[in-house]
Motif scaffolding. Structure first.
Motif, PDB file in Angstrom:
ATOM      1  N   VAL A  28      37.625  51.343  27.604  1.00 52.54           N
ATOM      2  CA  VAL A  28      38.090  51.291  26.217  1.00 52.54           C
ATOM      3  C   VAL A  28      39.469  50.635  26.130  1.00 52.54           C
ATOM      4  O   VAL A  28      39.784  49.950  25.164  1.00 52.54           O
ATOM      5  CB  VAL A  28      38.099  52.702  25.578  1.00 52.54           C
ATOM      6  N   PHE A  29      40.285  50.799  27.192  1.00 53.16           N
ATOM      7  CA  PHE A  29      41.610  50.195  27.178  1.00 53.16           C
ATOM      8  C   PHE A  29      41.538  48.679  27.309  1.00 53.16           C
ATOM      9  O   PHE A  29      42.380  47.961  26.771  1.00 53.16           O
ATOM     10  CB  PHE A  29      42.474  50.805  28.286  1.00 53.16           C
ATOM     11  N   ILE A  30      40.537  48.181  28.014  1.00 49.63           N
ATOM     12  CA  ILE A  30      40.326  46.735  28.109  1.00 49.63           C
ATOM     13  C   ILE A  30      39.986  46.180  26.731  1.00 49.63           C
ATOM     14  O   ILE A  30      40.540  45.164  26.290  1.00 49.63           O
ATOM     15  CB  ILE A  30      39.205  46.415  29.121  1.00 49.63           C
ATOM     16  N   ASP A  31      39.084  46.859  26.037  1.00 50.16           N
ATOM     17  CA  ASP A  31      38.702  46.424  24.686  1.00 50.16           C
ATOM     18  C   ASP A  31      39.877  46.490  23.719  1.00 50.16           C
ATOM     19  O   ASP A  31      40.076  45.598  22.890  1.00 50.16           O
ATOM     20  CB  ASP A  31      37.546  47.282  24.163  1.00 50.16           C
ATOM     21  N   LEU A  32      40.668  47.566  23.811  1.00 47.55           N
ATOM     22  CA  LEU A  32      41.831  47.715  22.925  1.00 47.55           C
ATOM     23  C   LEU A  32      42.866  46.622  23.183  1.00 47.55           C
ATOM     24  O   LEU A  32      43.464  46.084  22.243  1.00 47.55           O
ATOM     25  CB  LEU A  32      42.461  49.092  23.108  1.00 47.55           C
ATOM     26  N   THR A  33      43.074  46.298  24.457  1.00 50.82           N
ATOM     27  CA  THR A  33      44.028  45.244  24.801  1.00 50.82           C
ATOM     28  C   THR A  33      43.582  43.913  24.218  1.00 50.82           C
ATOM     29  O   THR A  33      44.385  43.177  23.634  1.00 50.82           O
ATOM     30  CB  THR A  33      44.184  45.133  26.327  1.00 50.82           C
ATOM     31  N   LEU A  52      50.599  25.277  26.467  1.00 55.95           N
ATOM     32  CA  LEU A  52      49.940  26.192  27.411  1.00 55.95           C
ATOM     33  C   LEU A  52      50.464  27.618  27.243  1.00 55.95           C
ATOM     34  O   LEU A  52      51.665  27.832  27.064  1.00 55.95           O
ATOM     35  CB  LEU A  52      50.178  25.736  28.854  1.00 55.95           C
ATOM     36  N   ARG A  53      49.553  28.582  27.338  1.00 57.44           N
ATOM     37  CA  ARG A  53      49.945  29.990  27.337  1.00 57.44           C
ATOM     38  C   ARG A  53      50.440  30.343  28.743  1.00 57.44           C
ATOM     39  O   ARG A  53      49.733  30.144  29.727  1.00 57.44           O
ATOM     40  CB  ARG A  53      48.736  30.859  26.974  1.00 57.44           C
ATOM     41  N   VAL A  54      51.649  30.855  28.847  1.00 56.14           N
ATOM     42  CA  VAL A  54      52.216  31.195  30.155  1.00 56.14           C
ATOM     43  C   VAL A  54      51.737  32.587  30.570  1.00 56.14           C
ATOM     44  O   VAL A  54      51.865  33.557  29.809  1.00 56.14           O
ATOM     45  CB  VAL A  54      53.758  31.146  30.116  1.00 56.14           C
ATOM     46  N   VAL A  55      51.179  32.670  31.782  1.00 57.68           N
ATOM     47  CA  VAL A  55      50.678  33.937  32.321  1.00 57.68           C
ATOM     48  C   VAL A  55      51.289  34.134  33.705  1.00 57.68           C
ATOM     49  O   VAL A  55      51.146  33.278  34.584  1.00 57.68           O
ATOM     50  CB  VAL A  55      49.138  33.938  32.442  1.00 57.68           C
ATOM     51  N   ALA A  56      51.994  35.237  33.897  1.00 56.37           N
ATOM     52  CA  ALA A  56      52.576  35.562  35.198  1.00 56.37           C
ATOM     53  C   ALA A  56      51.667  36.564  35.918  1.00 56.37           C
ATOM     54  O   ALA A  56      51.096  37.451  35.286  1.00 56.37           O
ATOM     55  CB  ALA A  56      53.968  36.154  35.024  1.00 56.37           C
ATOM     56  N   ALA A  57      51.537  36.392  37.234  1.00 56.70           N
ATOM     57  CA  ALA A  57      50.713  37.311  38.027  1.00 56.70           C
ATOM     58  C   ALA A  57      51.557  37.911  39.138  1.00 56.70           C
ATOM     59  O   ALA A  57      52.351  37.223  39.766  1.00 56.70           O
ATOM     60  CB  ALA A  57      49.519  36.571  38.622  1.00 56.70           C
ATOM     61  N   ASP A  58      51.379  39.201  39.369  1.00 59.92           N
ATOM     62  CA  ASP A  58      52.071  39.845  40.482  1.00 59.92           C
ATOM     63  C   ASP A  58      51.427  41.199  40.754  1.00 59.92           C
ATOM     64  O   ASP A  58      50.673  41.726  39.926  1.00 59.92           O
ATOM     65  CB  ASP A  58      53.552  40.018  40.184  1.00 59.92           C
ATOM     66  N   ALA A  59      51.755  41.735  41.919  1.00 55.54           N
ATOM     67  CA  ALA A  59      51.255  43.055  42.306  1.00 55.54           C
ATOM     68  C   ALA A  59      52.423  43.911  42.768  1.00 55.54           C
ATOM     69  O   ALA A  59      53.410  43.397  43.288  1.00 55.54           O
ATOM     70  CB  ALA A  59      50.212  42.932  43.408  1.00 55.54           C
ATOM     71  N   SER A  60      52.307  45.217  42.571  1.00 49.62           N
ATOM     72  CA  SER A  60      53.347  46.156  42.984  1.00 49.62           C
ATOM     73  C   SER A  60      52.714  47.380  43.613  1.00 49.62           C
ATOM     74  O   SER A  60      51.598  47.783  43.249  1.00 49.62           O
ATOM     75  CB  SER A  60      54.187  46.598  41.783  1.00 49.62           C
ATOM     76  N   ASP A  61      53.440  47.979  44.550  1.00 47.33           N
ATOM     77  CA  ASP A  61      52.994  49.236  45.148  1.00 47.33           C
ATOM     78  C   ASP A  61      53.304  50.379  44.184  1.00 47.33           C
ATOM     79  O   ASP A  61      54.367  50.402  43.555  1.00 47.33           O
ATOM     80  CB  ASP A  61      53.716  49.490  46.471  1.00 47.33           C
ATOM     81  N   VAL A  79      48.961  47.953  42.099  1.00 46.81           N
ATOM     82  CA  VAL A  79      48.518  47.555  40.770  1.00 46.81           C
ATOM     83  C   VAL A  79      48.759  46.051  40.631  1.00 46.81           C
ATOM     84  O   VAL A  79      49.840  45.558  40.938  1.00 46.81           O
ATOM     85  CB  VAL A  79      49.233  48.346  39.647  1.00 46.81           C
ATOM     86  N   PHE A  80      47.711  45.338  40.251  1.00 41.75           N
ATOM     87  CA  PHE A  80      47.808  43.900  40.021  1.00 41.75           C
ATOM     88  C   PHE A  80      47.768  43.666  38.521  1.00 41.75           C
ATOM     89  O   PHE A  80      46.960  44.265  37.815  1.00 41.75           O
ATOM     90  CB  PHE A  80      46.653  43.157  40.688  1.00 41.75           C
ATOM     91  N   ALA A  93      45.385  44.576  33.803  1.00 36.52           N
ATOM     92  CA  ALA A  93      45.949  45.258  34.972  1.00 36.52           C
ATOM     93  C   ALA A  93      44.840  46.039  35.670  1.00 36.52           C
ATOM     94  O   ALA A  93      43.966  46.598  35.010  1.00 36.52           O
ATOM     95  CB  ALA A  93      47.082  46.196  34.565  1.00 36.52           C
ATOM     96  N   THR A  94      44.883  46.042  37.004  1.00 33.86           N
ATOM     97  CA  THR A  94      43.845  46.700  37.799  1.00 33.86           C
ATOM     98  C   THR A  94      44.478  47.400  38.992  1.00 33.86           C
ATOM     99  O   THR A  94      45.378  46.858  39.623  1.00 33.86           O
ATOM    100  CB  THR A  94      42.821  45.669  38.318  1.00 33.86           C
TER     101      THR A  94
END
Length: 199
Positions: A28-33, A52-61, A79-80, A93-94
């Motif tokens: 449901v949070f995916i749909d809400l986002t 262009l839409r700027v999208v940053a990607a990163d992961a954290s412990d 979490v990515f 986010a996953t």
């Protein structure tokens, strides 16, 4: 419930709300986002860089604390996230286990990106197979690279040039097979910025 009124008013207690929330599917949070991002696009507009839409990607412990019947349980995870810096919102986010690498996490999210996006990546992502995968999908990207980029990157860094077209080696056979990369070599524009290479 009656609130000093002549007619009934529907309401939920805190306990009932908590119980209902436990049965709420995470999807449901995916749909809400997605709904929220659509509203932002319609009413505010998504900031863009050269279209262009700027999208940053990163992961954290992260450290997660849960409770079972008798004790607290502490688990470690990663979490990515795909983040939209222009509107300060998460695109997606996953959670992952600690044994999954950041490049693999990104690869599993490439379907959320398209030719109208500019993906911004830090120095943890350079890999010939990943760059080939991004080029095959026509996803624009900007990635920080240091001397681990191979001979072509080292040659460019030593040249003193401000920018150049850099030809990176093809992915090795196992990576090309695993990630279905057909592109033999990646030709990319390299820009030297404050003694670091941006591809």
């Amino acid at each position: 419930m009656l609130h000093n009124q002549a007619e009934l008013v529907r309401g939920a207690s805190a306990q009932a709300l908590s119980k209902a929330r436990q049965n709420l599917p995470h999807t449901v949070f995916i749909d809400l986002t997605q709904h929220l991002l659509t509203l932002v696009e319609q009413h505010i507009g998504m900031p863009r860089w050269r279209g262009l839409r700027v999208v940053a990607a990163d992961a954290s412990d992260v450290r997660l604390t849960t409770r079972d019947a008798t004790r607290r349980v502490i688990q470690f995870a990663k979490v990515f996230a795909l983040y939209l810096p222009g509107v300060e919102m998460m695109l997606h986010a996953t959670l992952y286990g600690t044994d999954t690498g950041e490049r693999q996490m990104l690869f599993e999210h490439l379907d959320l990106l398209g030719k109208n996006d500019l993906l911004v990546l830090d120095r943890g992502y350079p890999a010939s197979w990943l760059m080939a995968a991004l080029q095959m999908r026509a996803i624009h990207f900007c990635m920080r690279i240091d001397s681990i980029g191979g001979a072509a990157v080292t040659t460019f860094l030593r040249s003193g040039a401000g920018e150049a077209i850099v030809t990176l080696p093809p992915p090795n056979r196992p990576d090309a097979s695993d990630y279905e990369n057909e592109q033999p070599r990646s030709k990319l524009r390299g820009i030297l910025k404050q003694r670091e290479l941006m591809i």
